[in-house]
Design a protein around this motif. Structure first.
Motif, PDB file in Angstrom:
ATOM      1  N   ARG A 242       7.510   2.992 -10.550  1.00  0.00           N
ATOM      2  CA  ARG A 242       6.880   4.257 -10.857  1.00  0.00           C
ATOM      3  C   ARG A 242       5.926   4.311 -12.017  1.00  0.00           C
ATOM      4  O   ARG A 242       6.452   4.856 -13.262  1.00  0.00           O
ATOM      5  CB  ARG A 242       7.884   5.380 -11.146  1.00  0.00           C
ATOM      6  N   LEU A 243       4.902   3.850 -11.728  1.00  0.00           N
ATOM      7  CA  LEU A 243       3.658   3.957 -12.866  1.00  0.00           C
ATOM      8  C   LEU A 243       2.448   4.309 -12.278  1.00  0.00           C
ATOM      9  O   LEU A 243       1.786   3.383 -11.486  1.00  0.00           O
ATOM     10  CB  LEU A 243       3.563   2.425 -13.573  1.00  0.00           C
ATOM     11  N   GLY A 244       1.852   5.241 -12.672  1.00  0.00           N
ATOM     12  CA  GLY A 244       0.539   5.728 -12.117  1.00  0.00           C
ATOM     13  C   GLY A 244      -0.385   5.836 -13.529  1.00  0.00           C
ATOM     14  O   GLY A 244      -0.007   5.998 -14.693  1.00  0.00           O
ATOM     15  N   MET A 245      -1.712   5.755 -13.273  1.00  0.00           N
ATOM     16  CA  MET A 245      -2.424   5.970 -14.505  1.00  0.00           C
ATOM     17  C   MET A 245      -3.885   6.692 -14.452  1.00  0.00           C
ATOM     18  O   MET A 245      -4.086   6.948 -12.914  1.00  0.00           O
ATOM     19  CB  MET A 245      -3.265   4.586 -14.489  1.00  0.00           C
TER      20      MET A 245
ATOM     21  N   GLN B   5      -5.308   6.058 -10.648  1.00  0.00           N
ATOM     22  CA  GLN B   5      -4.761   4.749  -9.917  1.00  0.00           C
ATOM     23  C   GLN B   5      -3.462   4.652 -10.011  1.00  0.00           C
ATOM     24  O   GLN B   5      -2.742   5.216 -10.756  1.00  0.00           O
ATOM     25  CB  GLN B   5      -5.877   3.534 -10.483  1.00  0.00           C
ATOM     26  N   THR B   6      -2.724   3.507  -9.580  1.00  0.00           N
ATOM     27  CA  THR B   6      -1.232   3.428  -9.281  1.00  0.00           C
ATOM     28  C   THR B   6      -1.066   1.956  -9.081  1.00  0.00           C
ATOM     29  O   THR B   6      -1.715   1.048  -9.001  1.00  0.00           O
ATOM     30  CB  THR B   6      -0.704   4.036  -8.086  1.00  0.00           C
ATOM     31  N   LEU B   7       0.302   1.646  -9.757  1.00  0.00           N
ATOM     32  CA  LEU B   7       0.572   0.323  -9.425  1.00  0.00           C
ATOM     33  C   LEU B   7       1.475   0.026  -8.259  1.00  0.00           C
ATOM     34  O   LEU B   7       1.951  -0.849  -7.728  1.00  0.00           O
ATOM     35  CB  LEU B   7       1.268  -0.057 -10.510  1.00  0.00           C
ATOM     36  N   SER B   8       1.623   1.234  -7.566  1.00  0.00           N
ATOM     37  CA  SER B   8       2.376   1.424  -6.454  1.00  0.00           C
ATOM     38  C   SER B   8       1.897   0.686  -4.859  1.00  0.00           C
ATOM     39  O   SER B   8       2.771   0.361  -3.921  1.00  0.00           O
ATOM     40  CB  SER B   8       2.709   2.593  -5.866  1.00  0.00           C
ATOM     41  N   LYS B   9       0.674   0.376  -5.165  1.00  0.00           N
ATOM     42  CA  LYS B   9       0.000  -0.040  -3.668  1.00  0.00           C
ATOM     43  C   LYS B   9      -0.395  -1.588  -3.928  1.00  0.00           C
ATOM     44  O   LYS B   9       0.652  -2.389  -3.924  1.00  0.00           O
ATOM     45  CB  LYS B   9      -1.186   0.519  -3.469  1.00  0.00           C
TER      46      LYS B   9
ATOM     47  N   GLY C 173       4.462   7.480 -12.144  1.00  0.00           N
ATOM     48  CA  GLY C 173       4.023   7.542 -10.816  1.00  0.00           C
ATOM     49  C   GLY C 173       2.644   8.433 -11.007  1.00  0.00           C
ATOM     50  O   GLY C 173       2.317   9.067 -12.024  1.00  0.00           O
ATOM     51  N   SER C 174       1.718   8.332 -10.157  1.00  0.00           N
ATOM     52  CA  SER C 174       0.353   9.107  -9.981  1.00  0.00           C
ATOM     53  C   SER C 174       0.866  10.602  -9.751  1.00  0.00           C
ATOM     54  O   SER C 174       0.240  11.650 -10.312  1.00  0.00           O
ATOM     55  CB  SER C 174      -0.362   8.962  -8.764  1.00  0.00           C
ATOM     56  N   ASP C 175       2.238  10.802  -9.171  1.00  0.00           N
ATOM     57  CA  ASP C 175       2.498  12.139  -9.243  1.00  0.00           C
ATOM     58  C   ASP C 175       2.554  13.059 -10.505  1.00  0.00           C
ATOM     59  O   ASP C 175       2.174  14.293 -10.502  1.00  0.00           O
ATOM     60  CB  ASP C 175       4.216  12.231  -8.793  1.00  0.00           C
TER      61      ASP C 175
ATOM     62  N   GLU D 231      -7.737   7.001  -6.723  1.00  0.00           N
ATOM     63  CA  GLU D 231      -8.232   5.800  -6.178  1.00  0.00           C
ATOM     64  C   GLU D 231      -6.935   5.082  -5.828  1.00  0.00           C
ATOM     65  O   GLU D 231      -7.046   3.734  -6.145  1.00  0.00           O
ATOM     66  CB  GLU D 231      -9.145   5.025  -7.274  1.00  0.00           C
ATOM     67  N   ALA D 232      -5.966   5.476  -5.426  1.00  0.00           N
ATOM     68  CA  ALA D 232      -4.746   4.585  -5.279  1.00  0.00           C
ATOM     69  C   ALA D 232      -5.030   3.444  -4.373  1.00  0.00           C
ATOM     70  O   ALA D 232      -4.369   2.300  -4.626  1.00  0.00           O
ATOM     71  CB  ALA D 232      -3.686   5.573  -4.356  1.00  0.00           C
ATOM     72  N   TYR D 233      -5.954   3.415  -3.435  1.00  0.00           N
ATOM     73  CA  TYR D 233      -6.252   2.233  -2.779  1.00  0.00           C
ATOM     74  C   TYR D 233      -7.351   1.552  -3.158  1.00  0.00           C
ATOM     75  O   TYR D 233      -8.028   0.773  -2.415  1.00  0.00           O
ATOM     76  CB  TYR D 233      -6.286   2.780  -1.198  1.00  0.00           C
TER      77      TYR D 233
ATOM     78  N   LEU E 245     -10.527  15.111  -4.867  1.00  0.00           N
ATOM     79  CA  LEU E 245     -11.054  14.038  -3.933  1.00  0.00           C
ATOM     80  C   LEU E 245     -10.144  12.827  -4.107  1.00  0.00           C
ATOM     81  O   LEU E 245      -9.368  12.554  -5.054  1.00  0.00           O
ATOM     82  CB  LEU E 245     -12.472  13.479  -4.425  1.00  0.00           C
ATOM     83  N   CYS E 246     -10.288  12.043  -3.058  1.00  0.00           N
ATOM     84  CA  CYS E 246      -9.372  10.906  -2.680  1.00  0.00           C
ATOM     85  C   CYS E 246     -10.259   9.913  -1.828  1.00  0.00           C
ATOM     86  O   CYS E 246     -10.636  10.385  -0.925  1.00  0.00           O
ATOM     87  CB  CYS E 246      -8.058  11.226  -1.829  1.00  0.00           C
ATOM     88  N   SER E 247     -10.553   8.620  -2.588  1.00  0.00           N
ATOM     89  CA  SER E 247     -11.323   7.558  -2.194  1.00  0.00           C
ATOM     90  C   SER E 247     -10.976   6.257  -2.761  1.00  0.00           C
ATOM     91  O   SER E 247     -10.871   5.955  -3.791  1.00  0.00           O
ATOM     92  CB  SER E 247     -12.453   7.912  -2.714  1.00  0.00           C
TER      93      SER E 247
ATOM     94  N   THR F 151      -5.802  15.145   3.624  1.00  0.00           N
ATOM     95  CA  THR F 151      -5.703  14.200   2.433  1.00  0.00           C
ATOM     96  C   THR F 151      -4.187  14.063   2.060  1.00  0.00           C
ATOM     97  O   THR F 151      -3.129  14.609   2.649  1.00  0.00           O
ATOM     98  CB  THR F 151      -6.487  14.592   1.249  1.00  0.00           C
ATOM     99  N   TYR F 152      -3.917  13.661   0.814  1.00  0.00           N
ATOM    100  CA  TYR F 152      -2.640  13.161   0.264  1.00  0.00           C
ATOM    101  C   TYR F 152      -2.012  14.695  -0.203  1.00  0.00           C
ATOM    102  O   TYR F 152      -2.364  15.442  -0.556  1.00  0.00           O
ATOM    103  CB  TYR F 152      -2.724  12.415  -1.123  1.00  0.00           C
ATOM    104  N   GLY F 153      -0.526  14.536   0.400  1.00  0.00           N
ATOM    105  CA  GLY F 153       0.100  15.870   0.417  1.00  0.00           C
ATOM    106  C   GLY F 153       0.486  16.226  -1.046  1.00  0.00           C
ATOM    107  O   GLY F 153       0.729  17.419  -1.291  1.00  0.00           O
TER     108      GLY F 153
HETATM  109  C1  LIG Z   1       0.435   6.271  -2.604  1.00  0.00           C
HETATM  110  C2  LIG Z   1      -0.562   6.829  -2.902  1.00  0.00           C
HETATM  111  C3  LIG Z   1      -0.291   7.507  -4.684  1.00  0.00           C
HETATM  112  C4  LIG Z   1       0.707   6.713  -5.138  1.00  0.00           C
HETATM  113  O1  LIG Z   1       1.694   7.481  -5.959  1.00  0.00           O
HETATM  114  P1  LIG Z   1       2.740   6.890  -7.090  1.00  0.00           P
HETATM  115  O2  LIG Z   1       3.355   8.140  -7.429  1.00  0.00           O
HETATM  116  O3  LIG Z   1       1.825   6.227  -8.046  1.00  0.00           O
HETATM  117  O4  LIG Z   1       3.394   5.895  -6.349  1.00  0.00           O
HETATM  118  C5  LIG Z   1      -1.319   8.381  -5.022  1.00  0.00           C
HETATM  119  N1  LIG Z   1      -2.243   8.796  -4.362  1.00  0.00           N
HETATM  120  C6  LIG Z   1      -2.423   8.684  -2.879  1.00  0.00           C
HETATM  121  C7  LIG Z   1      -3.549   9.315  -2.147  1.00  0.00           C
HETATM  122  C8  LIG Z   1      -1.389   7.718  -2.326  1.00  0.00           C
HETATM  123  O5  LIG Z   1      -1.670   7.333  -0.983  1.00  0.00           O
END
Ligand SMILES: *Cc1c(COP(=O)(O)O)cnc(C)c1O
Length: 341
Positions: A213-216, A201-205, A75-77, A176-178, A145-147, A101-103
């Protein structure tokens, strides 16, 4: 270009990473008696590739970047947490992030005992570069930053991100999740000229693989090497590696285009409703709206079986609900309920 090594914690610079059995012998054919695995084949008995070579080659093709610039995380986590562990000395260094922004940036700061300084976005959720940079000091190692930004939905201009990367003496992480719902180009192409930018970036969206669970992370090979050194050896399990490789062959562009078209439809419908006081412009797969009674509307929607995200307690988001774009049927149901309020 920045001298990246000066941002790295001393214990990480000198770290000798865990050496797997496959690090010591990586030939393809043979009798493997080196990893204490169960020898009876069931499809899962062998350890997975710790470097996700096949997966990285495919992602490199899709993204048009070399495999040496790609990190794959659980995941991006994982890709958010690792920079803290690599660059931030607990209780000494600090990081700066925009808000709202993202928590997870804040959760990882707390877990790593690193001070998080937040810089409020303006009323229209744009970012004041001078304000952001003024919050940094000699101990600031990371800027988040988140964009497009979550939960606001807006993007930052490429030029603004580049300016921050040039002015800041540390690492700039751009989530750049989105990005796949957005018309702006990814910052991936700017890594070569700004070696302190890390793009997540992520494969989650858009890719529809949240469950796998795969983030890049895309960054200068020096940063990727550090992340690879610090990660758990087998951070991406074998099942995920295999299924993701298959799923990457799907054409998700038509799905993303459909979601973007639906978002425009939802926004159009909601813009006619007196109940909805403001709709923030979104380049993601959700919209943030402001209403007078967010909690009441949230509960009404729940009673009708629709769950949205109540963001009204978040600083800068008073009165706001974040609504994900669903299927056409789901969106119609949402709009119908909103219309009858
Ligand atoms: C949903 C989201 C992610 C994705 O997280 P994963 O761990 O890859 O599922 C990452 N960043 C932001 C800002 C998000 O909203």
């Amino acid at each position: 270009m920045k001298d990246l090594s000066k941002y790295v914690r001393a214990n990480i610079l000198s770290l000798a990473p865990y050496s797997t059995a496959r690090d010591e012998y990586s030939g393809e054919l043979g009798v493997y008696l080196d990893a204490n695995e169960n020898p009876f084949e069931n499809g899962y008995n062998r350890y997975p590739d710790p470097y996700q070579k096949s997966l990285k080659e495919r992602i490199a093709q899709i993204k048009g970047i070399g495999t040496e610039s790609i990190f794959i995380g659980n995941g991006s986590d994982e890709a958010i947490d690792l920079p803290y562990r690599i660059f931030c000395e607990p209780r000494i260094d600090n990081v700066v992030a925009i808000t709202p922004t993202y928590g997870m940036y804040g959760v990882c700061a707390a877990i790593n005992d690193v001070d998080l300084r937040t810089v409020a976005l303006e009323e229209d959720f744009s970012l004041d570069t001078a304000k952001l940079l003024a919050a940094t000091d000699a101990k600031t190692k990371l800027i988040f930053l988140c964009s497009p930004n979550n939960p606001t939905g807006n993007t930052l201009a490429e030029g603004q991100i580049e300016q921050i990367a040039e002015s800041f003496d540390g690492i700039v992480i751009v989530d750049e999740a989105y990005i796949d719902f957005c018309e702006k180009p990814s910052m991936i192409t700017r890594i070569a000229s700004h070696n302190n930018i890390v793009v997540l970036q992520t494969l989650s969206k858009a890719w529809g693989m949240a469950s796998l669970r795969l983030g890049m992370a895309f960054a200068d090979p020096y940063i990727i090497e550090l992340m690879t050194k610090v990660k758990y050896p087998y951070n991406i399990n074998g099942l995920t590696q295999r299924v993701v490789l298959e799923q990457l062959e799907r054409d998700v562009q038509s799905e993303s285009a459909q979601i973007v078209a639906s978002r425009k439809w939802v926004v159009e419908q909601m813009s006619k409703m007196p109940l909805v006081k403001h709709i923030y412009p979104s380049e993601a797969n959700f919209v943030l709206i402001r209403v007078d009674e967010p909690k009441a509307l949230y509960n009404t929607l729940i009673k009708s079986g629709i769950i949205v995200r109540d963001r009204s307690k978040v600083k800068g988001c008073a009165g706001c609900l974040r609504i994900t774009i669903g299927t056409q049927a789901e969106n119609e149901k949402l709009i119908e309920i909103l219309r009858t309020q």
